[in-house]
Design an enzyme around this catalytic site. Structure first.
Site, PDB file in Angstrom:
ATOM      1  N   THR A 241      -8.378  -2.807   1.907  1.00  0.00           N
ATOM      2  CA  THR A 241      -8.717  -1.388   1.750  1.00  0.00           C
ATOM      3  C   THR A 241      -9.354  -1.139   0.390  1.00  0.00           C
ATOM      4  O   THR A 241      -9.101  -1.899  -0.558  1.00  0.00           O
ATOM      5  CB  THR A 241      -7.436  -0.531   1.892  1.00  0.00           C
ATOM      6  OG1 THR A 241      -7.675   0.773   1.361  1.00  0.00           O
ATOM      7  CG2 THR A 241      -6.263  -1.116   1.116  1.00  0.00           C
ATOM      8  N   ASP A 242     -10.112  -0.061   0.285  1.00  0.00           N
ATOM      9  CA  ASP A 242     -10.685   0.303  -1.027  1.00  0.00           C
ATOM     10  C   ASP A 242      -9.589   0.677  -2.022  1.00  0.00           C
ATOM     11  O   ASP A 242      -9.822   0.688  -3.231  1.00  0.00           O
ATOM     12  CB  ASP A 242     -11.707   1.455  -0.884  1.00  0.00           C
ATOM     13  CG  ASP A 242     -11.141   2.762  -0.348  1.00  0.00           C
ATOM     14  OD1 ASP A 242      -9.957   2.796   0.052  1.00  0.00           O
ATOM     15  OD2 ASP A 242     -11.895   3.764  -0.324  1.00  0.00           O
ATOM     16  N   GLU A 243      -8.381   0.982  -1.511  1.00  0.00           N
ATOM     17  CA  GLU A 243      -7.317   1.441  -2.407  1.00  0.00           C
ATOM     18  C   GLU A 243      -6.826   0.338  -3.340  1.00  0.00           C
ATOM     19  O   GLU A 243      -6.156   0.616  -4.337  1.00  0.00           O
ATOM     20  CB  GLU A 243      -6.158   2.034  -1.599  1.00  0.00           C
ATOM     21  CG  GLU A 243      -6.659   3.176  -0.740  1.00  0.00           C
ATOM     22  CD  GLU A 243      -5.584   4.067  -0.163  1.00  0.00           C
ATOM     23  OE1 GLU A 243      -4.506   4.188  -0.750  1.00  0.00           O
ATOM     24  OE2 GLU A 243      -5.843   4.643   0.910  1.00  0.00           O
TER      25      GLU A 243
ATOM     26  N   TYR B  98       1.748   1.248  -1.270  1.00  0.00           N
ATOM     27  CA  TYR B  98       0.871   0.786  -0.187  1.00  0.00           C
ATOM     28  C   TYR B  98      -0.273  -0.036  -0.758  1.00  0.00           C
ATOM     29  O   TYR B  98      -0.513  -1.176  -0.344  1.00  0.00           O
ATOM     30  CB  TYR B  98       0.309   1.991   0.598  1.00  0.00           C
ATOM     31  CG  TYR B  98      -0.907   1.656   1.451  1.00  0.00           C
ATOM     32  CD1 TYR B  98      -0.779   0.844   2.579  1.00  0.00           C
ATOM     33  CD2 TYR B  98      -2.185   2.127   1.125  1.00  0.00           C
ATOM     34  CE1 TYR B  98      -1.901   0.520   3.357  1.00  0.00           C
ATOM     35  CE2 TYR B  98      -3.300   1.811   1.886  1.00  0.00           C
ATOM     36  CZ  TYR B  98      -3.148   1.004   3.000  1.00  0.00           C
ATOM     37  OH  TYR B  98      -4.247   0.678   3.755  1.00  0.00           O
TER      38      TYR B  98
ATOM     39  N   LYS C  81      -1.104  -4.012  -0.231  1.00  0.00           N
ATOM     40  CA  LYS C  81      -2.382  -4.477   0.327  1.00  0.00           C
ATOM     41  C   LYS C  81      -3.106  -5.383  -0.676  1.00  0.00           C
ATOM     42  O   LYS C  81      -3.762  -6.353  -0.284  1.00  0.00           O
ATOM     43  CB  LYS C  81      -3.270  -3.287   0.701  1.00  0.00           C
ATOM     44  CG  LYS C  81      -2.774  -2.457   1.878  1.00  0.00           C
ATOM     45  CD  LYS C  81      -2.758  -3.205   3.204  1.00  0.00           C
ATOM     46  CE  LYS C  81      -4.132  -3.542   3.708  1.00  0.00           C
ATOM     47  NZ  LYS C  81      -4.053  -4.183   5.071  1.00  0.00           N
TER      48      LYS C  81
HETATM   49  P1  NAD Z   1      -2.154   2.013  11.920  1.00  0.00           P
HETATM   50  O1  NAD Z   1      -0.938   2.375  11.127  1.00  0.00           O
HETATM   51  O2  NAD Z   1      -2.768   3.014  12.844  1.00  0.00           O
HETATM   52  O3  NAD Z   1      -1.873   0.700  12.801  1.00  0.00           O
HETATM   53  C1  NAD Z   1      -1.143  -0.383  12.312  1.00  0.00           C
HETATM   54  C2  NAD Z   1      -0.804  -1.277  13.485  1.00  0.00           C
HETATM   55  O4  NAD Z   1      -0.096  -2.435  12.989  1.00  0.00           O
HETATM   56  C3  NAD Z   1       0.131  -0.609  14.516  1.00  0.00           C
HETATM   57  O5  NAD Z   1      -0.319  -0.881  15.826  1.00  0.00           O
HETATM   58  C4  NAD Z   1       1.484  -1.263  14.259  1.00  0.00           C
HETATM   59  O6  NAD Z   1       2.300  -1.327  15.420  1.00  0.00           O
HETATM   60  C5  NAD Z   1       1.058  -2.649  13.787  1.00  0.00           C
HETATM   61  N1  NAD Z   1       2.086  -3.271  12.931  1.00  0.00           N
HETATM   62  C6  NAD Z   1       2.730  -2.721  11.875  1.00  0.00           C
HETATM   63  N2  NAD Z   1       3.629  -3.589  11.393  1.00  0.00           N
HETATM   64  C7  NAD Z   1       3.543  -4.711  12.139  1.00  0.00           C
HETATM   65  C8  NAD Z   1       4.209  -5.948  12.128  1.00  0.00           C
HETATM   66  N3  NAD Z   1       5.187  -6.213  11.246  1.00  0.00           N
HETATM   67  N4  NAD Z   1       3.853  -6.899  13.017  1.00  0.00           N
HETATM   68  C9  NAD Z   1       2.862  -6.646  13.940  1.00  0.00           C
HETATM   69  N5  NAD Z   1       2.232  -5.473  14.030  1.00  0.00           N
HETATM   70  C10 NAD Z   1       2.559  -4.511  13.126  1.00  0.00           C
HETATM   71  O7  NAD Z   1      -3.200   1.502  10.838  1.00  0.00           O
HETATM   72  P2  NAD Z   1      -4.784   1.659  10.747  1.00  0.00           P
HETATM   73  O8  NAD Z   1      -5.101   2.937  10.098  1.00  0.00           O
HETATM   74  O9  NAD Z   1      -5.375   1.319  12.066  1.00  0.00           O
HETATM   75  O10 NAD Z   1      -5.112   0.495   9.704  1.00  0.00           O
HETATM   76  C11 NAD Z   1      -5.311  -0.836  10.168  1.00  0.00           C
HETATM   77  C12 NAD Z   1      -5.602  -1.723   8.969  1.00  0.00           C
HETATM   78  O11 NAD Z   1      -6.734  -1.213   8.259  1.00  0.00           O
HETATM   79  C13 NAD Z   1      -4.471  -1.786   7.949  1.00  0.00           C
HETATM   80  O12 NAD Z   1      -4.383  -3.102   7.454  1.00  0.00           O
HETATM   81  C14 NAD Z   1      -4.909  -0.823   6.860  1.00  0.00           C
HETATM   82  O13 NAD Z   1      -4.370  -1.195   5.604  1.00  0.00           O
HETATM   83  C15 NAD Z   1      -6.410  -1.008   6.902  1.00  0.00           C
HETATM   84  N6  NAD Z   1      -7.217   0.126   6.451  1.00  0.00           N
HETATM   85  C16 NAD Z   1      -7.011   1.375   6.976  1.00  0.00           C
HETATM   86  C17 NAD Z   1      -7.816   2.444   6.547  1.00  0.00           C
HETATM   87  C18 NAD Z   1      -7.627   3.831   7.112  1.00  0.00           C
HETATM   88  O14 NAD Z   1      -8.245   4.773   6.603  1.00  0.00           O
HETATM   89  N7  NAD Z   1      -6.835   4.026   8.153  1.00  0.00           N
HETATM   90  C19 NAD Z   1      -8.821   2.222   5.599  1.00  0.00           C
HETATM   91  C20 NAD Z   1      -9.011   0.922   5.099  1.00  0.00           C
HETATM   92  C21 NAD Z   1      -8.203  -0.109   5.539  1.00  0.00           C
HETATM   93  P1  TYD Z   2      -4.527  10.037   3.607  1.00  0.00           P
HETATM   94  O1  TYD Z   2      -5.141  10.381   4.913  1.00  0.00           O
HETATM   95  O2  TYD Z   2      -3.029   9.881   3.540  1.00  0.00           O
HETATM   96  O3  TYD Z   2      -5.280   8.733   3.078  1.00  0.00           O
HETATM   97  P2  TYD Z   2      -5.194   7.999   1.634  1.00  0.00           P
HETATM   98  O4  TYD Z   2      -3.999   8.462   0.920  1.00  0.00           O
HETATM   99  O5  TYD Z   2      -5.088   6.578   2.075  1.00  0.00           O
HETATM  100  O6  TYD Z   2      -6.479   8.328   0.933  1.00  0.00           O
HETATM  101  O7  TYD Z   2      -4.939  11.140   2.543  1.00  0.00           O
HETATM  102  C1  TYD Z   2      -6.292  11.437   2.261  1.00  0.00           C
HETATM  103  C2  TYD Z   2      -6.324  12.423   1.120  1.00  0.00           C
HETATM  104  O8  TYD Z   2      -5.725  13.643   1.565  1.00  0.00           O
HETATM  105  C3  TYD Z   2      -5.510  11.992  -0.095  1.00  0.00           C
HETATM  106  O9  TYD Z   2      -6.171  12.404  -1.270  1.00  0.00           O
HETATM  107  C4  TYD Z   2      -4.205  12.738   0.061  1.00  0.00           C
HETATM  108  C5  TYD Z   2      -4.622  14.022   0.743  1.00  0.00           C
HETATM  109  N1  TYD Z   2      -3.585  14.633   1.621  1.00  0.00           N
HETATM  110  C6  TYD Z   2      -3.203  15.967   1.424  1.00  0.00           C
HETATM  111  O10 TYD Z   2      -3.724  16.680   0.524  1.00  0.00           O
HETATM  112  N2  TYD Z   2      -2.227  16.479   2.233  1.00  0.00           N
HETATM  113  C7  TYD Z   2      -1.618  15.750   3.203  1.00  0.00           C
HETATM  114  O11 TYD Z   2      -0.701  16.272   3.884  1.00  0.00           O
HETATM  115  C8  TYD Z   2      -2.045  14.386   3.407  1.00  0.00           C
HETATM  116  C9  TYD Z   2      -1.405  13.538   4.467  1.00  0.00           C
HETATM  117  C10 TYD Z   2      -3.036  13.879   2.597  1.00  0.00           C
END
Ligand code: NAD
Ligand code: TYD
Length: 336
Positions: A124-126, A148, A152
């Protein structure tokens, strides 16, 4: 035919990626490996079940025996499985360390033993931390701030170590904030859309002037596919939308699209350690032929419409899932 294992494929981005792979990468048989935690939902894959090229394994990435069995005979692994919500990591980091860090180690070790051809680690970019001006490139140091992001970053560095030390062909993607259908309604966009649909308050942290770079899930998926097929082992690739927005701007766009009043906005106590701004330089992935295609001004309203039309997907989560209601109550009561 080559075999691809997708961990975390029942979650938000992983399920979109599994669908994309089945449709657009005919050279692969697809197996999703997922523990079905609170964030995993097998129904996200319901349209794929029955396809002879698709298989589902219910398993945990922390379970060495299950992982080693699942990777046997696999050629490519795309590792999405993770605990993914920053606020939950602040509330209780435990599962972030066990799944994101240890679980990634278990995956890497099993893949090394199975001599797989490619391991794509979804980071992730984080991991870079916050940036006031400019944009992070892949060689910038990792300065994660939340539990988190730190978990990561630990996983990202362990993936790198398995390339440097053992020669495992690892490629890392670092995606930015992703939006789309089927996102668990705890993240900003689905939480605010579903709250607005129910005329509930939208809790904006701090002054709402934090900046995120929003990436449509299909652009994230094609970015990952590009890194999978064309990326160089040992390299990381940023996947960003070139679409920086203030949180308050997104909040107002959601309300406007749904015809709801701005009086639903509530400024609440900020998230501790809240990163102010994320921004990515994506030229390295663009040099492989990828670019984000979705226009936020038209794609966000489409995504909002999906939540409006699929209340049966998110309403049971928000009302009946203990994992949602218990966390939400504890976290938002603290900030009210
Ligand atoms: P999500 O929370 O929607 O899905 C996570 C999935 O992983 C779920 O299906 C869950 O059941 C499974 N999982 C969790 N723990 C597990 C374990 N111990 N064993 C097997 N499966 C397990 O997440 P997402 O938003 O789809 O993100 C997917 C990936 O992308 C993650 O690695 C996250 O860090 C990364 N990512 C997400 C974002 C975003 O904005 N959502 C951005 C950049 C990177
Ligand atoms: P989020 O979707 O949790 O993603 P990330 O923390 O990974 O960037 O949050 C996106 C942005 O929105 C972040 O700056 C936190 C803010 N946020 C709120 O202001 N209120 C909320 O209830 C949530 C969940 C997020």
């Amino acid at each position: 035919m080559k075999k691809m294992l997708i961990t975390g494929g029942a979650g938000f981005i992983g399920s979109h990626f599994a669908r994309y792979a089945l449709r657009h990468l005919p050279q692969f048989q697809i197996t999703v490996f997922d523990a079905l935690t609170y964030a995993g939902n097998r129904a996200n894959l319901s349209d794929l079940e029955g396809d002879p090229r698709f298989k589902f394994i219910h398993g945990d990435v922390r379970d060495k025996a299950a992982v080693s069995e699942a990777v046997q005979g696999t050629h490519y692994v795309v590792h999405f499985a993770a605990e993914s919500h920053v606020d939950r990591s602040i509330h209780n980091p435990d599962a972030f360390v066990t799944t994101d860090v240890y679980g990634t180690y278990v995956m890497l070790e099993a893949c090394l033993k199975a001599k797989i051809e490619r391991f794509v680690h979804i980071s992730t970019d984080e991991v870079y931390g916050t940036i006031e001006q400019g944009a992070f490139t892949e060689t910038d140091p990792l300065h994660p701030n939340s539990p988190y992001a730190s978990s990561k970053a630990g996983a990202d560095l362990m993936a790198r170590a398995y390339f440097q030390t053992y020669g495992l062909p690892v490629v890392i993607t670092r995606g930015s904030n992703t939006y789309g259908s089927h996102q668990y309604p705890e993240k900003l966009i689905p939480l605010f859309v579903t709250n607005a649909l129910e005329d509930k308050l939208l809790p904006v942290y701090g002054d709402g002037h934090q900046v995120r770079d929003w990436l449509h899930v299909m652009d994230h998926v094609t970015g990952i596919a590009t890194a999978l097929l064309k990326g160089e082992p040992g390299q990381a690739y940023n996947v960003g939308g070139d679409n920086e927005r203030l949180n308050i701007e997104i909040t107002k766009m959601i309300l406007k699209t749904l015809g709801k009043p701005e009086s639903l906005i509530r400024y609440v106590t900020d998230r501790p350690g809240h990163d102010r701004r994320y921004a990515l330089d994506t030229s390295k992935l663009r040099a492989l032929g990828w670019q984000p295609k979705m226009d936020f001004e038209t794609a966000l309203p489409e995504v909002i419409r999906w939540y409006a039309q699929n209340q049966d997907w998110w309403q049971p989560i928000k009302t009946q899932h203990e994992a949602y209601t218990a966390f939400s109550k504890a976290w938002y009561e603290e900030r009210a």
